[in-house]
Write a protein that holds these residues in place. Sequence first.
Motif, mmCIF file in Angstrom:
data_model
loop_
_atom_site.group_PDB
_atom_site.id
_atom_site.type_symbol
_atom_site.label_atom_id
_atom_site.label_comp_id
_atom_site.label_asym_id
_atom_site.label_seq_id
_atom_site.Cartn_x
_atom_site.Cartn_y
_atom_site.Cartn_z
ATOM 1 N N ILE A 1 -12.290 -1.329 -5.061
ATOM 2 C CA ILE A 1 -12.207 -1.046 -6.504
ATOM 3 C C ILE A 1 -11.151 0.026 -6.755
ATOM 4 O O ILE A 1 -10.344 -0.074 -7.690
ATOM 5 C CB ILE A 1 -13.578 -0.608 -7.040
ATOM 6 N N LYS A 2 -11.140 1.033 -5.898
ATOM 7 C CA LYS A 2 -10.149 2.105 -6.049
ATOM 8 C C LYS A 2 -8.739 1.555 -5.906
ATOM 9 O O LYS A 2 -7.832 1.923 -6.672
ATOM 10 C CB LYS A 2 -10.410 3.189 -5.005
ATOM 11 N N MET A 3 -8.512 0.677 -4.940
ATOM 12 C CA MET A 3 -7.195 0.070 -4.771
ATOM 13 C C MET A 3 -6.809 -0.749 -6.001
ATOM 14 O O MET A 3 -5.653 -0.719 -6.445
ATOM 15 C CB MET A 3 -7.181 -0.830 -3.539
ATOM 16 N N GLY A 4 -7.770 -1.474 -6.546
ATOM 17 C CA GLY A 4 -7.487 -2.304 -7.708
ATOM 18 C C GLY A 4 -7.092 -1.508 -8.933
ATOM 19 O O GLY A 4 -6.340 -1.993 -9.788
ATOM 20 N N ARG A 5 -7.592 -0.282 -9.027
ATOM 21 C CA ARG A 5 -7.295 0.562 -10.182
ATOM 22 C C ARG A 5 -6.105 1.493 -9.945
ATOM 23 O O ARG A 5 -5.658 2.163 -10.877
ATOM 24 C CB ARG A 5 -8.532 1.391 -10.536
ATOM 25 N N ASP A 6 -5.626 1.547 -8.713
ATOM 26 C CA ASP A 6 -4.562 2.488 -8.353
ATOM 27 C C ASP A 6 -3.211 1.918 -8.788
ATOM 28 O O ASP A 6 -2.788 0.865 -8.292
ATOM 29 C CB ASP A 6 -4.575 2.722 -6.843
ATOM 30 N N PRO A 7 -2.502 2.587 -9.686
ATOM 31 C CA PRO A 7 -1.214 2.049 -10.162
ATOM 32 C C PRO A 7 -0.131 2.025 -9.100
ATOM 33 O O PRO A 7 0.890 1.337 -9.269
ATOM 34 C CB PRO A 7 -0.842 3.005 -11.301
ATOM 35 N N HIS A 8 -0.314 2.757 -7.995
ATOM 36 C CA HIS A 8 0.708 2.806 -6.959
ATOM 37 C C HIS A 8 0.513 1.737 -5.885
ATOM 38 O O HIS A 8 1.362 1.608 -4.996
ATOM 39 C CB HIS A 8 0.733 4.196 -6.309
ATOM 40 N N VAL A 9 -0.583 0.997 -5.952
ATOM 41 C CA VAL A 9 -0.773 -0.161 -5.078
ATOM 42 C C VAL A 9 -0.168 -1.367 -5.793
ATOM 43 O O VAL A 9 -0.555 -1.688 -6.915
ATOM 44 C CB VAL A 9 -2.262 -0.404 -4.776
ATOM 45 N N ILE A 10 0.791 -2.018 -5.173
ATOM 46 C CA ILE A 10 1.499 -3.128 -5.806
ATOM 47 C C ILE A 10 0.566 -4.329 -5.916
ATOM 48 O O ILE A 10 -0.027 -4.761 -4.929
ATOM 49 C CB ILE A 10 2.766 -3.487 -5.001
ATOM 50 N N LYS A 11 0.457 -4.868 -7.119
ATOM 51 C CA LYS A 11 -0.431 -6.010 -7.370
ATOM 52 C C LYS A 11 0.328 -7.332 -7.467
ATOM 53 O O LYS A 11 -0.202 -8.373 -7.113
ATOM 54 C CB LYS A 11 -1.224 -5.790 -8.665
ATOM 55 N N ALA A 12 1.543 -7.294 -8.015
ATOM 56 C CA ALA A 12 2.372 -8.490 -8.162
ATOM 57 C C ALA A 12 3.566 -8.345 -7.212
ATOM 58 O O ALA A 12 4.373 -7.432 -7.356
ATOM 59 C CB ALA A 12 2.848 -8.657 -9.595
ATOM 60 N N ASP B 1 0.844 -1.186 0.000
ATOM 61 C CA ASP B 1 0.000 0.000 0.000
ATOM 62 C C ASP B 1 0.885 1.242 0.000
ATOM 63 O O ASP B 1 2.120 1.154 -0.107
ATOM 64 C CB ASP B 1 -0.919 -0.025 1.221
ATOM 65 N N TYR B 2 0.276 2.402 0.159
ATOM 66 C CA TYR B 2 1.044 3.649 0.266
ATOM 67 C C TYR B 2 0.195 4.676 0.985
ATOM 68 O O TYR B 2 -0.833 4.335 1.586
ATOM 69 C CB TYR B 2 1.536 4.118 -1.108
ATOM 70 N N ARG B 3 0.627 5.943 0.986
ATOM 71 C CA ARG B 3 0.008 6.951 1.853
ATOM 72 C C ARG B 3 -1.480 7.142 1.601
ATOM 73 O O ARG B 3 -2.218 7.565 2.487
ATOM 74 C CB ARG B 3 0.735 8.295 1.699
ATOM 75 N N ALA B 4 -1.963 6.801 0.399
ATOM 76 C CA ALA B 4 -3.393 6.918 0.092
ATOM 77 C C ALA B 4 -4.237 5.949 0.914
ATOM 78 O O ALA B 4 -5.466 6.044 0.904
ATOM 79 C CB ALA B 4 -3.636 6.692 -1.393
ATOM 80 N N ALA B 5 -3.594 5.038 1.642
ATOM 81 C CA ALA B 5 -4.330 4.121 2.512
ATOM 82 C C ALA B 5 -5.191 4.866 3.522
ATOM 83 O O ALA B 5 -6.186 4.327 4.016
ATOM 84 C CB ALA B 5 -3.350 3.205 3.246
ATOM 85 N N PHE B 6 -4.825 6.116 3.808
ATOM 86 C CA PHE B 6 -5.529 6.867 4.849
ATOM 87 C C PHE B 6 -6.468 7.924 4.277
ATOM 88 O O PHE B 6 -6.958 8.778 5.025
ATOM 89 C CB PHE B 6 -4.494 7.482 5.794
ATOM 90 N N ASP B 7 -6.740 7.843 2.981
ATOM 91 C CA ASP B 7 -7.680 8.789 2.367
ATOM 92 C C ASP B 7 -9.075 8.684 2.964
ATOM 93 O O ASP B 7 -9.841 9.656 2.954
ATOM 94 C CB ASP B 7 -7.768 8.541 0.850
ATOM 95 N N TRP B 8 -9.442 7.514 3.487
ATOM 96 C CA TRP B 8 -10.787 7.301 4.018
ATOM 97 C C TRP B 8 -10.893 7.677 5.490
ATOM 98 O O TRP B 8 -11.971 8.031 5.970
ATOM 99 C CB TRP B 8 -11.192 5.832 3.838
ATOM 100 N N SER B 9 -9.808 7.590 6.226
ATOM 101 C CA SER B 9 -9.866 7.813 7.673
ATOM 102 C C SER B 9 -9.238 9.126 8.118
ATOM 103 O O SER B 9 -9.708 9.731 9.099
ATOM 104 C CB SER B 9 -9.170 6.661 8.405
ATOM 105 N N ALA B 10 -8.198 9.599 7.436
ATOM 106 C CA ALA B 10 -7.524 10.823 7.870
ATOM 107 C C ALA B 10 -8.452 12.044 7.871
ATOM 108 O O ALA B 10 -8.393 12.853 8.803
ATOM 109 C CB ALA B 10 -6.285 11.080 7.006
ATOM 110 N N PRO B 11 -9.333 12.222 6.866
ATOM 111 C CA PRO B 11 -10.262 13.352 6.937
ATOM 112 C C PRO B 11 -11.186 13.280 8.158
ATOM 113 O O PRO B 11 -11.553 14.316 8.726
ATOM 114 C CB PRO B 11 -11.048 13.250 5.630
ATOM 115 N N LEU B 12 -11.554 12.058 8.561
ATOM 116 C CA LEU B 12 -12.396 11.907 9.754
ATOM 117 C C LEU B 12 -11.630 12.300 11.012
ATOM 118 O O LEU B 12 -12.179 12.957 11.901
ATOM 119 C CB LEU B 12 -12.888 10.460 9.864
ATOM 120 N N LEU B 13 -10.370 11.908 11.081
ATOM 121 C CA LEU B 13 -9.542 12.319 12.214
ATOM 122 C C LEU B 13 -9.349 13.831 12.222
ATOM 123 O O LEU B 13 -9.369 14.465 13.282
ATOM 124 C CB LEU B 13 -8.178 11.616 12.153
ATOM 125 N N ALA B 14 -9.196 14.414 11.030
ATOM 126 C CA ALA B 14 -9.026 15.870 10.935
ATOM 127 C C ALA B 14 -10.261 16.598 11.442
ATOM 128 O O ALA B 14 -10.155 17.701 11.994
ATOM 129 C CB ALA B 14 -8.720 16.264 9.488
#
Length: 333
Positions: A214-225, A74-87
């Motif tokens: 779905i977003k993770m699956g389409r994200d080129p920066h999430v390692i798939k292999a 994964d990468y820093r976008a892992a927190f796109d769903w939770s960091a705004p809530l913490l903010a």
Amino acid sequence: MTRLSLLGGWLMAVACSPVVQPFQPPSAPMAGNIQDEIYQTPDGRALPLRIWPDPDRTAPPSCAVVLALHGFNDYRAAFDWSAPLLADWGVRVYAYDQRGFGENPRAGIWAGADALRADAQALIGLLKARHPDLPVILLGESMGAAVSVLALAQDDKSPKADGAVLVSPAAWGWSEMPFFYRMSLWLAAHIAPGWELTGQGLKRVASDNREALIKMGRDPHVIKATRVDAIYGLVSLMEQAMQAARRLDVPTLVLIGEKDEILPIEAIEAIAHTIPEEQRIIRRYADGYHLLLRDLQRDDVVSDIVAFINDLDGYDRRCQKTVQKIPPENALE
């Protein structure tokens, strides 16, 4: 013939070895720094950084700082769903792409436990200097939780966070793994370290948030292999974290999804109960999956994290949500 086969296998094993990115702590380390969207490490690496709340977003006064470490592949976008809530509660969140992941050079090549740990320790120091009046909490998800344990369990003079939050901590190390798995992984990492695995066909569910998956699956920066030697490195990291957990001496909140299909629940429970009893709080979610910070019930998870932060000793300021009412009776176990 048997002896020749064994000799041939041994030669193949010693001919290859797991690839690890070079890391040599500088003899006279730089202090490191934060510049816009870059975390400059003490050894000069520029790691992509994200900070919440966004500059153009209205947020309450800062009440705490969270350094968030993402999971494997994964990468820093892992927190796109939770960091705004913490903010929304006044928590300032920093998340960077750990070496070997995200938008870093040589993504997919294992960086080594020492480098991952050192990066987290150095940034803790930078954040404590930047926010001297606020508690700094180290939050790690999955692999990031294992890195967090290593960073906080050291006996050196590195700055310590005021607390830790371990989300679905990755703890399936060598001692927790069946012998056949251990031997197969060792052989694969030493004979064909560049062999890539995709995990397709395993049919494991990481979250009940279909949109996030779905977003993770389409994200080129999430390692798939994934290279098999990176998996080998991860297992070694998890084993080190399991051994280090007994040395944690800061308040630690462990979050466990009881529907976790990525890691064995027994391994997660094992590391949770290795942490000294006087330091740990364990919160379980009956409908939670591995990616609790992306799950549909992430608001409850975030509320529990804030409750934990508010209970830390030594700080008068409390985090209060100004966007919505605080969910009632969401007490920690």
